[in-house]
Design a protein around this motif. Sequence first.
Motif, PDB file in Angstrom:
ATOM      1  N   ALA A   1     -21.303 -23.603 -35.148  1.00 45.26           N
ATOM      2  CA  ALA A   1     -21.578 -22.468 -34.259  1.00 45.26           C
ATOM      3  C   ALA A   1     -20.302 -21.941 -33.613  1.00 45.26           C
ATOM      4  CB  ALA A   1     -22.586 -22.872 -33.191  1.00 45.26           C
ATOM      5  N   ARG A   2     -19.409 -22.817 -33.211  1.00 45.13           N
ATOM      6  CA  ARG A   2     -18.160 -22.399 -32.563  1.00 45.13           C
ATOM      7  C   ARG A   2     -17.359 -21.469 -33.476  1.00 45.13           C
ATOM      8  NH1 ARG A   2     -12.945 -26.085 -31.557  1.00 45.13           N
ATOM      9  NH2 ARG A   2     -11.721 -24.583 -30.381  1.00 45.13           N
ATOM     10  N   VAL A   3     -17.356 -21.758 -34.754  1.00 41.00           N
ATOM     11  CA  VAL A   3     -16.634 -20.933 -35.725  1.00 41.00           C
ATOM     12  C   VAL A   3     -17.406 -19.642 -35.976  1.00 41.00           C
ATOM     13  CG1 VAL A   3     -15.775 -20.838 -38.103  1.00 41.00           C
ATOM     14  CG2 VAL A   3     -15.560 -22.954 -36.799  1.00 41.00           C
ATOM     15  N   ARG A   4     -18.694 -19.755 -36.233  1.00 43.28           N
ATOM     16  CA  ARG A   4     -19.528 -18.581 -36.541  1.00 43.28           C
ATOM     17  C   ARG A   4     -19.525 -17.549 -35.422  1.00 43.28           C
ATOM     18  NH1 ARG A   4     -23.577 -22.158 -37.459  1.00 43.28           N
ATOM     19  NH2 ARG A   4     -24.778 -21.157 -35.834  1.00 43.28           N
ATOM     20  N   HIS A   5     -19.588 -18.016 -34.184  1.00 42.09           N
ATOM     21  CA  HIS A   5     -19.747 -17.107 -33.053  1.00 42.09           C
ATOM     22  C   HIS A   5     -18.427 -16.552 -32.519  1.00 42.09           C
ATOM     23  CE1 HIS A   5     -23.958 -17.906 -33.068  1.00 42.09           C
ATOM     24  NE2 HIS A   5     -23.812 -19.169 -32.737  1.00 42.09           N
ATOM     25  N   ASN A   6     -17.307 -17.142 -32.909  1.00 45.80           N
ATOM     26  CA  ASN A   6     -16.033 -16.699 -32.355  1.00 45.80           C
ATOM     27  C   ASN A   6     -15.123 -15.978 -33.340  1.00 45.80           C
ATOM     28  OD1 ASN A   6     -16.070 -17.642 -29.541  1.00 45.80           O
ATOM     29  ND2 ASN A   6     -16.350 -19.638 -30.493  1.00 45.80           N
TER      30      ASN A   6
ATOM     31  N   ALA B   1      -4.883 -22.466 -40.768  1.00 46.69           N
ATOM     32  CA  ALA B   1      -4.904 -21.333 -41.687  1.00 46.69           C
ATOM     33  C   ALA B   1      -5.388 -20.069 -40.980  1.00 46.69           C
ATOM     34  CB  ALA B   1      -5.792 -21.643 -42.891  1.00 46.69           C
ATOM     35  N   VAL B   2      -6.406 -20.203 -40.159  1.00 48.17           N
ATOM     36  CA  VAL B   2      -6.909 -19.046 -39.403  1.00 48.17           C
ATOM     37  C   VAL B   2      -5.801 -18.521 -38.491  1.00 48.17           C
ATOM     38  CG1 VAL B   2      -8.499 -18.330 -37.561  1.00 48.17           C
ATOM     39  CG2 VAL B   2      -9.344 -19.668 -39.512  1.00 48.17           C
ATOM     40  N   LYS B   3      -5.091 -19.434 -37.831  1.00 44.67           N
ATOM     41  CA  LYS B   3      -4.060 -19.028 -36.874  1.00 44.67           C
ATOM     42  C   LYS B   3      -2.843 -18.395 -37.549  1.00 44.67           C
ATOM     43  CE  LYS B   3      -5.495 -22.327 -33.385  1.00 44.67           C
ATOM     44  NZ  LYS B   3      -5.173 -23.572 -32.673  1.00 44.67           N
ATOM     45  N   ARG B   4      -2.674 -18.587 -38.847  1.00 39.20           N
ATOM     46  CA  ARG B   4      -1.590 -17.907 -39.567  1.00 39.20           C
ATOM     47  C   ARG B   4      -1.896 -16.415 -39.742  1.00 39.20           C
ATOM     48  NH1 ARG B   4      -1.089 -22.858 -42.177  1.00 39.20           N
ATOM     49  NH2 ARG B   4      -2.528 -22.360 -43.848  1.00 39.20           N
ATOM     50  N   SER B   5      -3.172 -16.067 -39.783  1.00 38.64           N
ATOM     51  CA  SER B   5      -3.562 -14.673 -40.013  1.00 38.64           C
ATOM     52  C   SER B   5      -4.184 -13.996 -38.795  1.00 38.64           C
ATOM     53  CB  SER B   5      -4.573 -14.599 -41.161  1.00 38.64           C
ATOM     54  OG  SER B   5      -3.983 -15.040 -42.356  1.00 38.64           O
ATOM     55  N   TYR B   6      -4.630 -14.768 -37.827  1.00 38.35           N
ATOM     56  CA  TYR B   6      -5.315 -14.213 -36.652  1.00 38.35           C
ATOM     57  C   TYR B   6      -4.700 -14.760 -35.373  1.00 38.35           C
ATOM     58  CZ  TYR B   6      -8.917 -12.176 -39.569  1.00 38.35           C
ATOM     59  OH  TYR B   6      -9.584 -11.405 -40.492  1.00 38.35           O
ATOM     60  N   LEU B   7      -4.836 -13.949 -34.322  1.00 36.37           N
ATOM     61  CA  LEU B   7      -4.320 -14.282 -33.009  1.00 36.37           C
ATOM     62  C   LEU B   7      -5.454 -14.114 -32.007  1.00 36.37           C
ATOM     63  CD1 LEU B   7      -1.778 -14.751 -31.183  1.00 36.37           C
ATOM     64  CD2 LEU B   7      -1.537 -12.262 -31.150  1.00 36.37           C
ATOM     65  N   LYS B   8      -5.575 -15.040 -31.080  1.00 37.53           N
ATOM     66  CA  LYS B   8      -6.621 -14.919 -30.072  1.00 37.53           C
ATOM     67  C   LYS B   8      -6.060 -14.166 -28.868  1.00 37.53           C
ATOM     68  CE  LYS B   8     -10.342 -17.379 -27.880  1.00 37.53           C
ATOM     69  NZ  LYS B   8     -11.008 -18.658 -27.713  1.00 37.53           N
ATOM     70  N   LEU B   9      -6.618 -12.992 -28.613  1.00 39.07           N
ATOM     71  CA  LEU B   9      -6.240 -12.173 -27.462  1.00 39.07           C
ATOM     72  C   LEU B   9      -7.443 -12.098 -26.538  1.00 39.07           C
ATOM     73  CD1 LEU B   9      -4.313  -9.218 -29.134  1.00 39.07           C
ATOM     74  CD2 LEU B   9      -3.359 -11.123 -27.848  1.00 39.07           C
TER      75      LEU B   9
ATOM     76  N   GLY C   1     -10.621 -13.146 -25.296  1.00 44.84           N
ATOM     77  CA  GLY C   1     -11.650 -13.968 -25.923  1.00 44.84           C
ATOM     78  C   GLY C   1     -11.931 -13.585 -27.365  1.00 44.84           C
ATOM     79  N   GLN C   2     -11.056 -12.742 -27.942  1.00 41.76           N
ATOM     80  CA  GLN C   2     -11.310 -12.233 -29.292  1.00 41.76           C
ATOM     81  C   GLN C   2     -10.201 -12.628 -30.258  1.00 41.76           C
ATOM     82  OE1 GLN C   2     -12.854  -8.573 -30.116  1.00 41.76           O
ATOM     83  NE2 GLN C   2     -14.605  -9.087 -28.850  1.00 41.76           N
ATOM     84  N   TRP C   3     -10.614 -12.947 -31.500  1.00 36.00           N
ATOM     85  CA  TRP C   3      -9.659 -13.207 -32.572  1.00 36.00           C
ATOM     86  C   TRP C   3      -9.397 -11.886 -33.285  1.00 36.00           C
ATOM     87  CZ3 TRP C   3      -7.126 -17.700 -33.511  1.00 36.00           C
ATOM     88  CH2 TRP C   3      -7.582 -18.830 -32.831  1.00 36.00           C
ATOM     89  N   VAL C   4      -8.118 -11.511 -33.355  1.00 31.63           N
ATOM     90  CA  VAL C   4      -7.735 -10.256 -34.001  1.00 31.63           C
ATOM     91  C   VAL C   4      -6.698 -10.541 -35.082  1.00 31.63           C
ATOM     92  CG1 VAL C   4      -8.249  -8.843 -31.973  1.00 31.63           C
ATOM     93  CG2 VAL C   4      -5.958  -9.785 -32.267  1.00 31.63           C
ATOM     94  N   PRO C   5      -6.692  -9.727 -36.144  1.00 32.19           N
ATOM     95  CA  PRO C   5      -5.702  -9.937 -37.211  1.00 32.19           C
ATOM     96  C   PRO C   5      -4.289  -9.745 -36.673  1.00 32.19           C
ATOM     97  CG  PRO C   5      -7.390  -8.368 -37.903  1.00 32.19           C
ATOM     98  CD  PRO C   5      -7.591  -8.619 -36.448  1.00 32.19           C
ATOM     99  N   LYS C   6      -3.381 -10.598 -37.124  1.00 27.31           N
ATOM    100  CA  LYS C   6      -1.970 -10.412 -36.780  1.00 27.31           C
ATOM    101  C   LYS C   6      -1.466  -9.205 -37.547  1.00 27.31           C
ATOM    102  CE  LYS C   6      -0.627 -15.144 -35.742  1.00 27.31           C
ATOM    103  NZ  LYS C   6       0.282 -16.240 -36.117  1.00 27.31           N
ATOM    104  N   ARG C   7      -0.561  -8.494 -36.957  1.00 25.48           N
ATOM    105  CA  ARG C   7       0.033  -7.339 -37.628  1.00 25.48           C
ATOM    106  C   ARG C   7       0.984  -7.835 -38.713  1.00 25.48           C
ATOM    107  NH1 ARG C   7       0.818  -2.314 -33.819  1.00 25.48           N
ATOM    108  NH2 ARG C   7      -0.983  -2.625 -32.495  1.00 25.48           N
ATOM    109  N   GLN C   8       0.890  -7.208 -39.850  1.00 27.18           N
ATOM    110  CA  GLN C   8       1.778  -7.523 -40.962  1.00 27.18           C
ATOM    111  C   GLN C   8       2.974  -6.604 -40.903  1.00 27.18           C
ATOM    112  OE1 GLN C   8       1.095 -10.132 -42.963  1.00 27.18           O
ATOM    113  NE2 GLN C   8      -0.705 -10.467 -41.694  1.00 27.18           N
ATOM    114  N   ASN C   9       4.151  -7.114 -41.258  1.00 25.40           N
ATOM    115  CA  ASN C   9       5.346  -6.269 -41.315  1.00 25.40           C
ATOM    116  C   ASN C   9       5.212  -5.300 -42.479  1.00 25.40           C
ATOM    117  OD1 ASN C   9       6.454  -7.593 -39.160  1.00 25.40           O
ATOM    118  ND2 ASN C   9       7.578  -9.043 -40.420  1.00 25.40           N
ATOM    119  N   ALA C  10       5.474  -4.044 -42.224  1.00 29.41           N
ATOM    120  CA  ALA C  10       5.342  -3.025 -43.268  1.00 29.41           C
ATOM    121  C   ALA C  10       6.550  -2.985 -44.172  1.00 29.41           C
ATOM    122  CB  ALA C  10       5.131  -1.665 -42.627  1.00 29.41           C
TER     123      ALA C  10
END
Length: 72
Positions: free
Chosen positions: A11-16, A53-61, A63-72
């Motif tokens: 549930a912790r993973v599914r809901h967050n 692995a999640v933390k390599r692509s997402y950042l918690k801001l 209470g929300q997990w958002v994708p990290k910005r990729q260098n263009a």
Amino acid sequence: MPYRSNEDLPARVRHNLPPHARSIYREVFNHSFASHVGDLRQEEIARRAAWAAVKRSYLKLGGQWVPKRQNA
């Protein structure tokens, strides 16, 4: 235990986590779990690898997990 689908995740993973991050978590958890058969810490290792692995692509801001910005 490996997860067959994202709906089977704890549930912790599914809901967050957003859907893509859930898929990352599940895939890495399952791979790591299978790679550590016989290790007494098998589930702990898989869980830690999945969160890493999640933390390599997402950042918690906030209470929300958002994708990290990729260098263009």
